[in-house]
Write an enzyme that holds these catalytic residues in place. Structure first.
Site, PDB file in Angstrom:
ATOM      1  N   ASN A  17      -1.782  10.645  -2.424  1.00  0.00           N
ATOM      2  CA  ASN A  17      -2.938  11.546  -2.562  1.00  0.00           C
ATOM      3  C   ASN A  17      -3.518  11.907  -1.202  1.00  0.00           C
ATOM      4  OD1 ASN A  17      -3.847  12.317  -5.407  1.00  0.00           O
ATOM      5  ND2 ASN A  17      -3.307  10.155  -5.640  1.00  0.00           N
ATOM      6  N   LYS A  68     -14.017  -6.013  -4.781  1.00  0.00           N
ATOM      7  CA  LYS A  68     -15.057  -5.252  -4.074  1.00  0.00           C
ATOM      8  C   LYS A  68     -15.055  -5.698  -2.620  1.00  0.00           C
ATOM      9  CE  LYS A  68     -18.685  -8.558  -5.203  1.00  0.00           C
ATOM     10  NZ  LYS A  68     -20.024  -8.786  -5.727  1.00  0.00           N
ATOM     11  N   HIS A 114      -8.530   9.141 -10.454  1.00  0.00           N
ATOM     12  CA  HIS A 114      -8.065   8.092 -11.361  1.00  0.00           C
ATOM     13  C   HIS A 114      -7.008   8.678 -12.296  1.00  0.00           C
ATOM     14  CE1 HIS A 114      -8.214   4.443 -13.687  1.00  0.00           C
ATOM     15  NE2 HIS A 114      -8.315   5.167 -14.784  1.00  0.00           N
TER      16      HIS A 114
END
Ligand code: GRF
Length: 207
Positions: A17, A68, A114
């Site tokens: 991407n 995270k 996504h």
């Protein structure tokens, strides 16, 4: 000539991407430039793609968590992006959920892609989830990040028909082709100031 608009990309892996964004900057579909690529994975191929283009490529240690960034590390990442005068942060296969440090530094200025038609199948292994569920239409979503898992307001989506003989791999490959068209389009809409967020809805303003 790439435009002046400054994009920062976050990626954890192969970076296809990222590549589609770089190509779109080159051929004018995106009137902007990628000024920095940051990865939480030192050996991510996305960093290599950036280096090959002479774009700053940074490995950023995420700290001790798995899904995270440690808050101090996330704050440092926000600083890094602000230092580069980034105007839009694009998460492109960045495998961590972001929180306040980044969201507050770039309010309404962080996007994610996504590979499912959200709100169906957030999280991981989504093509297998889609096949297991038996959906006939799969696809991908570009959305603003909001601190949830694949959860922010939806900017645009692309659909792909599920074939009888699809595996998670073949479906993922067809979805990825659509991703590569969709993300540059969403970025250009942002650059053109055409995205207005009203609650959960992102209204695309006419040209
Ligand atoms: C893409 O399917 C993207 O939608 C998801 O992770 C994958 C990243 O692929 N978030 P790549 O690194 O861009 O090739």
């Amino acid at each position: 000539m790439p435009g002046e608009f400054r994009i920062g990309v976050l990626a954890s892996g192969r970076g296809s991407n990222l590549q589609s964004i770089l190509d779109a900057c080159d051929d004018g579909r995106i009137d902007g430039r990628v000024v920095v690529v940051v990865s939480d994975v030192a050996e991510a191929y996305a960093l290599e793609r950036a280096r090959r283009r002479g774009i700053e490529a940074v490995y950023h240690d995420p700290g001790r968590f798995r899904t995270k960034l440690e808050p101090e590390r996330e704050a440092a990442l926000a600083e890094l992006l602000l230092d580069r005068e980034v105007q839009l942060v694009c998460m492109a296969g960045f495998m961590r959920v972001i929180h306040e440090p980044l969201l507050n530094a770039f309010p309404g200025r962080i996007m994610n892609i996504h590979p499912s038609l959200l709100p169906a199948f957030p999280g991981l292994h989504v093509q297998q989830q889609a096949l297991d569920y038996g959906v006939k239409i799969a696809g991908c979503t570009v959305h603003f990040a909001n601190g949830g898992v694949d959860a922010g307001p939806i900017i645009c989506q692309g659909a792909v028909e599920v074939a009888e003989d699809d595996t998670a791999e073949t479906l993922a490959a067809r979805i990825l082709e659509v991703e590569h068209q969709l993300y540059p389009r969403a970025i250009q809409l942002f650059i053109d100031g055409r995205l207005r967020v009203e609650g959960r809805r992102v209204r695309v303003q006419p040209e």
